[in-house]
Design a protein around this motif. Sequence first.
Motif, PDB file in Angstrom:
ATOM      1  N   VAL A 238       0.854  -1.180   0.000  1.00  0.00           N
ATOM      2  CA  VAL A 238       0.000   0.000   0.000  1.00  0.00           C
ATOM      3  C   VAL A 238       0.891   1.232   0.000  1.00  0.00           C
ATOM      4  O   VAL A 238       1.813   1.341   0.804  1.00  0.00           O
ATOM      5  CB  VAL A 238      -0.933   0.031   1.222  1.00  0.00           C
ATOM      6  CG1 VAL A 238      -1.744   1.332   1.229  1.00  0.00           C
ATOM      7  CG2 VAL A 238      -1.862  -1.166   1.209  1.00  0.00           C
ATOM      8  N   VAL A 239       0.634   2.133  -0.922  1.00  0.00           N
ATOM      9  CA  VAL A 239       1.406   3.373  -1.011  1.00  0.00           C
ATOM     10  C   VAL A 239       0.516   4.511  -0.544  1.00  0.00           C
ATOM     11  O   VAL A 239      -0.588   4.704  -1.065  1.00  0.00           O
ATOM     12  CB  VAL A 239       1.889   3.626  -2.453  1.00  0.00           C
ATOM     13  CG1 VAL A 239       2.701   4.918  -2.511  1.00  0.00           C
ATOM     14  CG2 VAL A 239       2.700   2.443  -2.958  1.00  0.00           C
ATOM     15  N   VAL A 240       0.979   5.247   0.443  1.00  0.00           N
ATOM     16  CA  VAL A 240       0.233   6.400   0.929  1.00  0.00           C
ATOM     17  C   VAL A 240       0.896   7.650   0.375  1.00  0.00           C
ATOM     18  O   VAL A 240       2.051   7.935   0.683  1.00  0.00           O
ATOM     19  CB  VAL A 240       0.209   6.442   2.464  1.00  0.00           C
ATOM     20  CG1 VAL A 240      -0.606   7.642   2.935  1.00  0.00           C
ATOM     21  CG2 VAL A 240      -0.355   5.151   3.028  1.00  0.00           C
ATOM     22  N   GLY A 241       0.177   8.359  -0.459  1.00  0.00           N
ATOM     23  CA  GLY A 241       0.730   9.572  -1.068  1.00  0.00           C
ATOM     24  C   GLY A 241       0.862   9.396  -2.560  1.00  0.00           C
ATOM     25  O   GLY A 241       1.493   8.447  -3.032  1.00  0.00           O
ATOM     26  N   GLY A 242       0.243  10.305  -3.313  1.00  0.00           N
ATOM     27  CA  GLY A 242       0.232  10.205  -4.778  1.00  0.00           C
ATOM     28  C   GLY A 242       1.001  11.314  -5.451  1.00  0.00           C
ATOM     29  O   GLY A 242       0.638  11.765  -6.525  1.00  0.00           O
ATOM     30  N   GLY A 243       2.072  11.780  -4.806  1.00  0.00           N
ATOM     31  CA  GLY A 243       3.002  12.669  -5.492  1.00  0.00           C
ATOM     32  C   GLY A 243       3.890  11.841  -6.405  1.00  0.00           C
ATOM     33  O   GLY A 243       3.658  10.637  -6.595  1.00  0.00           O
ATOM     34  N   VAL A 244       4.920  12.478  -6.986  1.00  0.00           N
ATOM     35  CA  VAL A 244       5.748  11.714  -7.931  1.00  0.00           C
ATOM     36  C   VAL A 244       6.429  10.530  -7.243  1.00  0.00           C
ATOM     37  O   VAL A 244       6.564   9.454  -7.831  1.00  0.00           O
ATOM     38  CB  VAL A 244       6.797  12.601  -8.645  1.00  0.00           C
ATOM     39  CG1 VAL A 244       6.114  13.521  -9.638  1.00  0.00           C
ATOM     40  CG2 VAL A 244       7.639  13.387  -7.677  1.00  0.00           C
ATOM     41  N   ALA A 245       6.818  10.706  -5.973  1.00  0.00           N
ATOM     42  CA  ALA A 245       7.470   9.595  -5.267  1.00  0.00           C
ATOM     43  C   ALA A 245       6.503   8.441  -5.079  1.00  0.00           C
ATOM     44  O   ALA A 245       6.835   7.281  -5.326  1.00  0.00           O
ATOM     45  CB  ALA A 245       8.029  10.072  -3.931  1.00  0.00           C
ATOM     46  N   GLY A 246       5.285   8.763  -4.633  1.00  0.00           N
ATOM     47  CA  GLY A 246       4.294   7.715  -4.407  1.00  0.00           C
ATOM     48  C   GLY A 246       3.941   6.993  -5.694  1.00  0.00           C
ATOM     49  O   GLY A 246       3.859   5.756  -5.730  1.00  0.00           O
ATOM     50  N   LEU A 247       3.740   7.757  -6.766  1.00  0.00           N
ATOM     51  CA  LEU A 247       3.379   7.150  -8.051  1.00  0.00           C
ATOM     52  C   LEU A 247       4.505   6.241  -8.552  1.00  0.00           C
ATOM     53  O   LEU A 247       4.263   5.128  -9.025  1.00  0.00           O
ATOM     54  CB  LEU A 247       3.075   8.243  -9.086  1.00  0.00           C
ATOM     55  CG  LEU A 247       1.806   9.065  -8.828  1.00  0.00           C
ATOM     56  CD1 LEU A 247       1.774  10.293  -9.731  1.00  0.00           C
ATOM     57  CD2 LEU A 247       0.552   8.219  -9.032  1.00  0.00           C
ATOM     58  N   GLN A 248       5.743   6.723  -8.409  1.00  0.00           N
ATOM     59  CA  GLN A 248       6.876   5.919  -8.877  1.00  0.00           C
ATOM     60  C   GLN A 248       7.023   4.645  -8.038  1.00  0.00           C
ATOM     61  O   GLN A 248       7.232   3.559  -8.566  1.00  0.00           O
ATOM     62  CB  GLN A 248       8.173   6.746  -8.806  1.00  0.00           C
ATOM     63  CG  GLN A 248       9.396   6.007  -9.317  1.00  0.00           C
ATOM     64  CD  GLN A 248       9.244   5.589 -10.791  1.00  0.00           C
ATOM     65  OE1 GLN A 248       9.033   6.415 -11.663  1.00  0.00           O
ATOM     66  NE2 GLN A 248       9.317   4.284 -11.048  1.00  0.00           N
ATOM     67  N   ALA A 249       6.872   4.796  -6.711  1.00  0.00           N
ATOM     68  CA  ALA A 249       6.991   3.628  -5.833  1.00  0.00           C
ATOM     69  C   ALA A 249       5.907   2.612  -6.157  1.00  0.00           C
ATOM     70  O   ALA A 249       6.160   1.403  -6.211  1.00  0.00           O
ATOM     71  CB  ALA A 249       6.897   4.064  -4.373  1.00  0.00           C
ATOM     72  N   ALA A 250       4.685   3.105  -6.397  1.00  0.00           N
ATOM     73  CA  ALA A 250       3.575   2.198  -6.722  1.00  0.00           C
ATOM     74  C   ALA A 250       3.849   1.474  -8.026  1.00  0.00           C
ATOM     75  O   ALA A 250       3.623   0.264  -8.154  1.00  0.00           O
ATOM     76  CB  ALA A 250       2.268   2.986  -6.811  1.00  0.00           C
TER      77      ALA A 250
END
Lengths: 109, 1001
Positions: free
Chosen positions: B174-186
């Motif tokens: 589960v990724v919390v946060g949809g900034g560029v870091a979150g999107l990339q991690a997801a």
Amino acid sequence: MLILECPCCGVTGEETEFHGGGEAHLKRFGPGSADTDFENYLFMRENPKGVHLERWRHVNGCGKWFHVARCTVTLEIFGSYSAQTLEPPQEIKDAISAKRPGWSWRDFS
Amino acid sequence: MSTRLANGGRRIDRTRPVEFRFNGKRLKGFEGDTLASALLANDQMMMGRSFKYHRPRGVVASGSEEPNALFNMGEGGKFEPNQRATTTELFDGLSVTSQNHWPSLEFDVGVLNNYAARFLPAGFYYKTFMFPRPAWKHVFEPFIRQSAGLGRAPDKETLDADTYEHFYFFADVVVVGGGVAGLQAAKTAALSGAKVLIMEQDPHWGGRAMVDGEPEEGFVQRLVGELEGMDNVTMRRRMMGAGVYDHGYLLGYERLRDHAPMLAGPRHRLWRIRAGQIITATGAIERPLSFAGNDIPGVMLAGAVRDYIAEYGVSPGDRVAVVTNNDDAYRTAIAVKKAGLEVPVIVDARAGGGGELAREARGMGIRVENGKAIAKVTGGKRVKSVKLCAQAGEGAVLEEVACDAVAMSGGWSPVVHLWSHCGGKLVWDEAEAMFRPDESRPPLNQNGAGFVRCAGAANGALDLGAGLADADAAGKGAAEAAGFKARGDTLPDLAQDDALPIEPVWMMPQGAGPKLRMKAWLDYQNDVKVSDVQLAAREGYESVEHTKRYTTLGMATDQGKLSNINGLAILSDTLGQAIPQTGTTTFRPPYTPISMASIAGEARGEIFQPVRRTPMHAWHEANGAHWEPVGHWRRPYCYLKGEETPHEAVSREIRATRASLGLLDASTLGKLIVKGPDAGKFLDMLYTNMMSTLKPGRCRYGLMCSENGFLSDDGVVVRLDEDSFLCHTTTGGAERIHGHMEEWLQTEWWDWQVHVVNATEQWAQVGVVGPNSRKVLEKLGGDVDISKDGLSFMGYTSGKLGEFDARIFRIAFAGELSYEVAVPASQGRALWDALWDAGEEFGVTPYGTEAMHVMRAEKGFIMIGDETDGTVIPQDLGLHWAISKKKEDYIGKRAQERTFMQSSDRWQLVGLETVDGSVIPDGAYAVAEGENANGQRNVQGRVTSTYYSPTLDRGIAMGLVHKGPERMGEVIDFPGTDGTIYKAKIVDAVFYDPEGEKQNV
């Protein structure tokens, strides 16, 4: 919200399925026993920082009681085992030793 | 003034105007606005007043960290206080009022507190309101209640008009946060095949990169598209990661239609998620700087200023002064300038100034002052100017610069809340002046392995390229930890920022004197200043947790998102110790407040708790039942006829039952079947009496105690056959006693051959009570013999009663000739109807629990929960006859051997008869001579059951009285709360038919 495994039905479930029942491996002292023995049996409990052996019941499941070896600091689960025993089985002791070398709890180690 | 710019505003749709109301005024915004941006566009910079001093406050931030812009929102069943303007999306018809002012936002009486501020220092509650004691109740408390508090509490009579729901979800990552870091991690995690959930609290993906620059053109849109195309990925916007709990449990708070109330469906959804691995890509929050007047409306975070310009096309002011200790705030100056507005000065506290961005700003013609600070901001309801001084000095003013907004930046703090909720530890990063996650000490799961990792700015990687690489590694690591084979993604090639390092500035200027410190705010929402924290430190509050509670720093609804780091830095400085030595306060969920209704979910109204109904429930309902909740059951308290009161109904039911025939629905009684070769031996351990000697076909009243010796339950045990017993329990005790039996069978006597089944709901049971009870049963016919000798007192038989498959027990709780008839639940209603018809000629009367209680009290029978309260042993109740002397052991026997339980110096059960026939009030205590250490009268007993007895036409009671049975005939006093003293004589507890002739006919 711990995740526990019931050794009786094999279900791995979360804490809402279970109910804690305090310290495991209590020895009952009945009529005629010394006051101190009875007091220890009824009231005195381990409160360890680290390895703990405790009772749980799969209350919203198969209904069976079982025992869990758990770390009270990290909440790590070392294993669960049958409640119908007077001491933790060797594989549970080994599992604890692998992660917490030199552990002891009451008379067990 | 703040205004809407002619151009720009990525989020707003200028073709779609939206009308809303603020304090009754009609204002206009655009679709895509937040309430905060729309108010700014209407030049409404002042948005509320502060909690303690009622100072004018404007919006400071643009996201969920906002401390000031809180509003009462909606009306009636949709009313909610303390809603943040920065996270409230504008919709047509939105109506808000500002909070914490009287009579109006512009003119407020409570602002007098501001001028009395030096009399309201840190801990003033504790200091001021100690003495004189009566003043608390009459002066201080009414004053505080009137002036304190943020939003208005919803009207207690108004029910929430919306619906809410819970949703269970399971994911590998589960990724919390949809900034560029979150999107990339997801994406990296999802490429491994893992099931991935990504959530973003904002309505938009991309986070700060959408304002400050994406890694490459269209990066966010491309990533979102790729994720949307993957079957193993679930994406949710407007959903916040509220809290991380043990073993990968995570709460997600989804706001489904706060932005669009016209839509159907639930308003909020609480996601109860089990995650294998959690990645928090929650970004960072900008810190304010502590200078005098930093709370005047118009002083905002630098990042927020450029958010309003870029996202909403709104300028906070025409002349925006920028003050900073780092390079990032130069972006704001550049954005302001590019929007066509003025930046009169950039005040950089660093003597060496900034790097590449500073050069760019200078190149645009912006004046930059290095090594300078703001001594003071002037203005009341709006910034008028800033007074500049040297950062190194004490605040001597060098010049005054006119401006109407100030953009401040004290550096960025990673959002480490979710990492910390479940025990993740932090390290102090000296170079970046921030706490960041210590990846060597993560929160641990059930296997002792870490289950949370942070990505991007949340992990302290503030640089875009470094953040992306960090996120890619987090995605790969999480997928592998969840059991998947993962590899890194191909990332855009980014040059590192050549920013110059931040220099920590905890106070501005460095040597600010008391006058400036008293106007330098740390916690806006709770009105905590630099001087308050310093005072707390001087008064000995060295622990950060104590300082927090003494000053209320970080205790407001924003939980110190802006203030905590600055506050603990000031504390460290005052105590002369390093920041890590002071440490942080504990981060607790939820990250931002979530609605109480979302926690309740669907559990409200009728389905808050399911009601248990007997097979005869509908009959009771149709016949005037006055309900009483007993456990989860509803039982008739009495049946109301015509205009009578419950009290009159109870008396009528008792008289009719004792005179002829009454019916009681006893289906709720617990019915446990205990079966097996060792059943008798087992029951001998559970009950204080001997049960193994009970003959098949006989009943025995039994008592159960806890291992500590106290009475726990009672009921009639029936031996059905050699191997089987039926144990009746109290209505509320069935599940508990079943559990009690299972516990002993499984954990102590597991080699005994006994099986227990809870058959409570399988049987309907009717008490057929009164002199005509035998006649009415005989009328039903069948093959059972219920004659005087065929079924003697305490006997049991089974067979056909009329057409019913009946078990009949001749037991008497009311002291009359009576039977309890049990039939399979499916036949329950038919049996009740048959008894009703057959009983007509005897004037059959249904009776409820209260008549049952009164009749048993007339007979001196105890009731678990009335005569017992967990401190009473059977011997206290004169129940020695029910305690076997032959048995070596039973549960509770050893406990009852203790000297204080053997002693006669205890409160024991007696009957109480008022001298004048009145009824002693429930719960009354008997007073003794003298007073105790608290100046209260000594007591010598208390009432346990007290009723008006229609049979005797007088008050009767039972009570526990000190050495009661030795004091027969003595009159003792029971003062009532009405001032009356009830005088009662100690008598035998059996008031009615002491010889038991009525039941033996």
